[in-house]
Design a protein around this motif. Structure first.
Motif, mmCIF file in Angstrom:
data_model
loop_
_atom_site.group_PDB
_atom_site.id
_atom_site.type_symbol
_atom_site.label_atom_id
_atom_site.label_comp_id
_atom_site.label_asym_id
_atom_site.label_seq_id
_atom_site.Cartn_x
_atom_site.Cartn_y
_atom_site.Cartn_z
ATOM 1 N N THR A 315 0.824 -1.215 0.000
ATOM 2 C CA THR A 315 0.000 0.000 0.000
ATOM 3 C C THR A 315 0.851 1.255 0.000
ATOM 4 O OG1 THR A 315 -1.781 -1.150 1.181
ATOM 5 C CG2 THR A 315 -1.803 1.268 1.227
ATOM 6 N N ILE A 316 1.787 1.354 0.925
ATOM 7 C CA ILE A 316 2.583 2.583 0.993
ATOM 8 C C ILE A 316 3.487 2.710 -0.220
ATOM 9 C CG2 ILE A 316 4.518 1.643 2.356
ATOM 10 C CD1 ILE A 316 4.515 4.375 3.854
ATOM 11 N N ALA A 317 3.942 1.584 -0.783
ATOM 12 C CA ALA A 317 4.779 1.659 -1.976
ATOM 13 C C ALA A 317 3.993 2.232 -3.152
ATOM 14 C CB ALA A 317 5.326 0.277 -2.321
ATOM 15 N N MET A 318 2.771 1.751 -3.359
ATOM 16 C CA MET A 318 1.975 2.246 -4.487
ATOM 17 C C MET A 318 1.537 3.694 -4.278
ATOM 18 S SD MET A 318 -0.323 -0.843 -6.027
ATOM 19 C CE MET A 318 -1.378 -1.026 -4.590
ATOM 20 N N VAL A 319 1.165 4.048 -3.053
ATOM 21 C CA VAL A 319 0.764 5.426 -2.788
ATOM 22 C C VAL A 319 1.964 6.361 -2.965
ATOM 23 C CG1 VAL A 319 -0.083 7.022 -1.022
ATOM 24 C CG2 VAL A 319 -1.157 4.775 -1.289
ATOM 25 N N ASN A 320 3.117 5.957 -2.472
ATOM 26 C CA ASN A 320 4.329 6.748 -2.644
ATOM 27 C C ASN A 320 4.638 6.934 -4.128
ATOM 28 O OD1 ASN A 320 6.750 8.060 -1.596
ATOM 29 N ND2 ASN A 320 7.865 6.279 -2.335
ATOM 30 N N ALA A 321 4.501 5.874 -4.905
ATOM 31 C CA ALA A 321 4.742 5.953 -6.343
ATOM 32 C C ALA A 321 3.757 6.907 -7.015
ATOM 33 C CB ALA A 321 4.644 4.561 -6.967
ATOM 34 N N ALA A 322 2.501 6.883 -6.562
ATOM 35 C CA ALA A 322 1.487 7.763 -7.156
ATOM 36 C C ALA A 322 1.839 9.228 -6.926
ATOM 37 C CB ALA A 322 0.117 7.442 -6.568
ATOM 38 N N TYR A 323 2.317 9.569 -5.719
ATOM 39 C CA TYR A 323 2.710 10.958 -5.453
ATOM 40 C C TYR A 323 3.986 11.325 -6.218
ATOM 41 C CZ TYR A 323 -0.930 11.544 -1.946
ATOM 42 O OH TYR A 323 -2.151 11.652 -1.323
ATOM 43 N N GLN A 324 4.892 10.368 -6.394
ATOM 44 C CA GLN A 324 6.070 10.652 -7.213
ATOM 45 C C GLN A 324 5.677 10.936 -8.655
ATOM 46 O OE1 GLN A 324 9.474 8.111 -6.976
ATOM 47 N NE2 GLN A 324 9.613 8.200 -4.743
ATOM 48 N N HIS A 325 4.704 10.193 -9.172
ATOM 49 C CA HIS A 325 4.211 10.462 -10.526
ATOM 50 C C HIS A 325 3.662 11.890 -10.613
ATOM 51 C CE1 HIS A 325 4.774 6.838 -12.781
ATOM 52 N NE2 HIS A 325 4.078 6.075 -11.956
ATOM 53 N N GLN A 326 2.924 12.318 -9.590
ATOM 54 C CA GLN A 326 2.400 13.685 -9.572
ATOM 55 C C GLN A 326 3.530 14.704 -9.631
ATOM 56 O OE1 GLN A 326 -0.187 14.653 -6.324
ATOM 57 N NE2 GLN A 326 -1.983 13.690 -7.247
ATOM 58 N N ILE A 327 4.557 14.477 -8.821
ATOM 59 C CA ILE A 327 5.681 15.407 -8.758
ATOM 60 C C ILE A 327 6.401 15.467 -10.107
ATOM 61 C CG2 ILE A 327 7.983 15.708 -7.759
ATOM 62 C CD1 ILE A 327 6.776 14.765 -5.086
ATOM 63 N N ILE A 328 6.602 14.315 -10.729
ATOM 64 C CA ILE A 328 7.271 14.287 -12.029
ATOM 65 C C ILE A 328 6.480 15.109 -13.045
ATOM 66 C CG2 ILE A 328 7.853 12.786 -13.977
ATOM 67 C CD1 ILE A 328 8.601 10.638 -11.872
ATOM 68 N N GLY A 329 5.153 14.975 -13.014
ATOM 69 C CA GLY A 329 4.320 15.749 -13.931
ATOM 70 C C GLY A 329 4.396 17.241 -13.680
ATOM 71 N N LYS A 330 4.401 17.625 -12.407
ATOM 72 C CA LYS A 330 4.399 19.047 -12.064
ATOM 73 C C LYS A 330 5.781 19.685 -12.172
ATOM 74 C CE LYS A 330 0.373 18.810 -8.986
ATOM 75 N NZ LYS A 330 -0.157 19.020 -7.625
ATOM 76 N N GLN A 331 6.817 18.884 -12.022
ATOM 77 C CA GLN A 331 8.180 19.422 -11.999
ATOM 78 C C GLN A 331 8.971 19.016 -13.231
ATOM 79 O OE1 GLN A 331 7.315 21.540 -9.651
ATOM 80 N NE2 GLN A 331 9.285 21.373 -8.645
ATOM 81 N N ALA A 332 8.292 18.727 -14.313
ATOM 82 C CA ALA A 332 8.986 18.256 -15.521
ATOM 83 C C ALA A 332 10.050 19.249 -15.981
ATOM 84 C CB ALA A 332 7.969 17.993 -16.629
ATOM 85 N N ARG A 333 9.720 20.541 -15.953
ATOM 86 C CA ARG A 333 10.689 21.545 -16.406
ATOM 87 C C ARG A 333 11.900 21.588 -15.495
ATOM 88 N NH1 ARG A 333 11.635 26.905 -15.291
ATOM 89 N NH2 ARG A 333 9.767 27.057 -13.983
ATOM 90 N N HIS A 334 11.677 21.573 -14.190
ATOM 91 C CA HIS A 334 12.795 21.610 -13.253
ATOM 92 C C HIS A 334 13.659 20.361 -13.376
ATOM 93 C CE1 HIS A 334 10.514 24.623 -10.506
ATOM 94 N NE2 HIS A 334 11.274 25.233 -11.380
ATOM 95 N N LEU A 335 13.027 19.216 -13.611
ATOM 96 C CA LEU A 335 13.799 17.981 -13.773
ATOM 97 C C LEU A 335 14.641 18.049 -15.048
ATOM 98 C CD1 LEU A 335 11.108 15.413 -12.606
ATOM 99 C CD2 LEU A 335 13.364 15.741 -11.572
ATOM 100 N N ARG A 336 14.089 18.595 -16.114
ATOM 101 C CA ARG A 336 14.878 18.734 -17.352
ATOM 102 C C ARG A 336 16.052 19.681 -17.128
ATOM 103 N NH1 ARG A 336 9.717 18.920 -19.803
ATOM 104 N NH2 ARG A 336 9.816 21.204 -19.934
ATOM 105 N N GLU A 337 15.809 20.788 -16.407
ATOM 106 C CA GLU A 337 16.889 21.731 -16.109
ATOM 107 C C GLU A 337 17.980 21.060 -15.269
ATOM 108 O OE1 GLU A 337 14.895 24.878 -14.119
ATOM 109 O OE2 GLU A 337 14.143 25.832 -15.949
ATOM 110 N N ALA A 338 17.556 20.262 -14.286
ATOM 111 C CA ALA A 338 18.527 19.582 -13.433
ATOM 112 C C ALA A 338 19.323 18.551 -14.227
ATOM 113 C CB ALA A 338 17.812 18.907 -12.266
ATOM 114 N N GLN A 339 18.668 17.867 -15.153
ATOM 115 C CA GLN A 339 19.377 16.900 -15.990
ATOM 116 C C GLN A 339 20.417 17.595 -16.865
ATOM 117 O OE1 GLN A 339 15.888 14.961 -17.811
ATOM 118 N NE2 GLN A 339 16.646 13.021 -16.984
ATOM 119 N N LEU A 340 20.052 18.759 -17.409
ATOM 120 C CA LEU A 340 20.991 19.510 -18.238
ATOM 121 C C LEU A 340 22.186 19.977 -17.415
ATOM 122 C CD1 LEU A 340 21.804 20.879 -20.874
ATOM 123 C CD2 LEU A 340 20.360 22.823 -20.243
#
Length: 357
Positions: A315-340
């Motif tokens: 349960t906590i693994a799937m819920v944690n993954a769901a919130y990580q998916h949310q963060i990835i969607g909302k922070q896509a630009r920042h993640l791309r900047e960090a990768q660069l």
């Protein structure tokens, strides 16, 4: 590196985690930006409706005597006790190792200018690592807890033939912390003059050779990809722990433990229960704590059994993954900047290593 015979309980693992944020009860001494305002991206907002997760069937808990093997909702729990989550896709151990070696080379150059030598215990050949899942989510594997109880297991986990009376030896953590300004847990003694020259002291505004190396390599914005991911992981985990489904699974786990006479409020509590330590067992020569007692192992075995019955980990693994998916969607630009920026930093690190002695 000299070996140290120890029996370290899980809560002490928090003091040596190579992490930069508060994760599951482990906290560092500073803010997310480590005393450097403006260097960290703002945290995403994960408030709002709870994200959906796949349904669990009653049979998904499985036999607690067998290693857990689960995949669902973007989360993976492997039989060896390791886990995988969506943000892991942005990790790069090879990049972090290159950056760590370059910072070591720059730190060594700085120390030599001061007439000092960087000791082996402060030299890095790999980057910072995430804490093990059992530190974040509590004990997971039945075979392991029957030997180690709530102690941090040694790298070579007990073989199937091991018994609860086996004597574990946990490996101490070595090397500098990934958090700027945080003294490392290192093997051996570091001379005061070396420590004074190498470590930063944010409270006094002092930058040592470690800070100088970091600034030369990473520039004015030293937040690394690892640090960013750890902050995002912490945010997702915090949201998951507040989620109604995780709270319900936690309550069910707690009720299961109470039925066996162990009244703990959540799965991290037993590993932090100092009253379990020893229970009268003698402390071996050279160890700081006695080995796990039958009482401690009994609690840990019940803990793993209750986790499987209530499907807490799934349960906590799937819920944690769901919130990580949310963060990835909302922070896509920042993640791309960090990768660069990570790519640029790694290129600079390779040039430093190519020209270093």
């Amino acid at each position: 590196m000299r070996a140290i015979h120890t029996y370290r309980p899980l809560w002490l693992a928090c003091t040596v985690l190579m992490a930069v944020t508060s994760i599951a009860g482990c906290s560092d001494s500073g803010s997310a930006g480590n005393g450097q305002p403006g260097n960290a991206h703002p945290l995403p907002d994960v408030s709002g409706p709870e994200p959906s997760i796949p349904s669990l069937t009653p049979a998904a808990g499985g036999d607690p005597s067998r290693p857990i093997d689960f995949k669902g909702g973007g989360a993976v729990i492997r039989p060896d006790g390791s886990m995988a989550f969506p943000l892991d896709a942005y990790d790069s151990a090879d990049d972090e190792a290159v950056l760590a070696r370059a910072e070591t080379a720059l730190g060594q150059q700085c120390m030599r200018r001061k007439g000092l030598e960087l000791p082996a215990s402060l030299k890095l050949d790999k980057g910072p690592e995430q804490p093990a899942p059992y530190v974040i989510f509590g004990v997971i594997d039945m075979k392991t807890v029957k030997v180690f109880g709530y102690r941090e297991p040694s790298p070579a986990v007990a073989k199937p033939s091991a018994t609860p009376s086996a004597t574990p030896s946990a490996k101490p953590s070595t090397g500098p912390s990934a958090s700027p300004g945080t003294a490392p847990q290192a093997d051996g003694d570091i001379p005061p003059a070396v420590a004074q020259a190498f470590f930063d002291d944010p409270r006094k505004g002092k930058v040592g050779c470690e800070g100088e190396a970091r600034q030369k390599l990473r520039g004015a914005h030293p937040e690394s990809m690892f640090m960013l991911l750890q902050r995002y992981r912490s945010e997702a985990l915090t949201a998951a722990q507040r989620d109604s489904r995780v709270r319900r699974a936690t309550a069910e786990w707690s009720a299961c433990m109470k039925d066996s006479g162990f009244p703990y409020p959540n799965p991290l509590a037993p590993g932090h229960d100092r009253t379990l330590l020893g229970r009268g067992l003698p402390t071996p020569a050279g160890a700081s704590l006695p080995p796990p007692s039958p009482a401690e192992i009994e609690v840990a075995v019940t803990d793993v059994t209750c986790k499987r019955r209530t499907q807490y980990l799934q349960t906590i693994a799937m819920v944690n993954a769901a919130y990580q998916h949310q963060i990835i969607g909302k922070q896509a630009r920042h993640l791309r900047e960090a990768q660069l920026k990570q790519k640029q930093d790694v290129e600079a690190a390779r040039k430093i290593l190519h020209g270093s002695p």
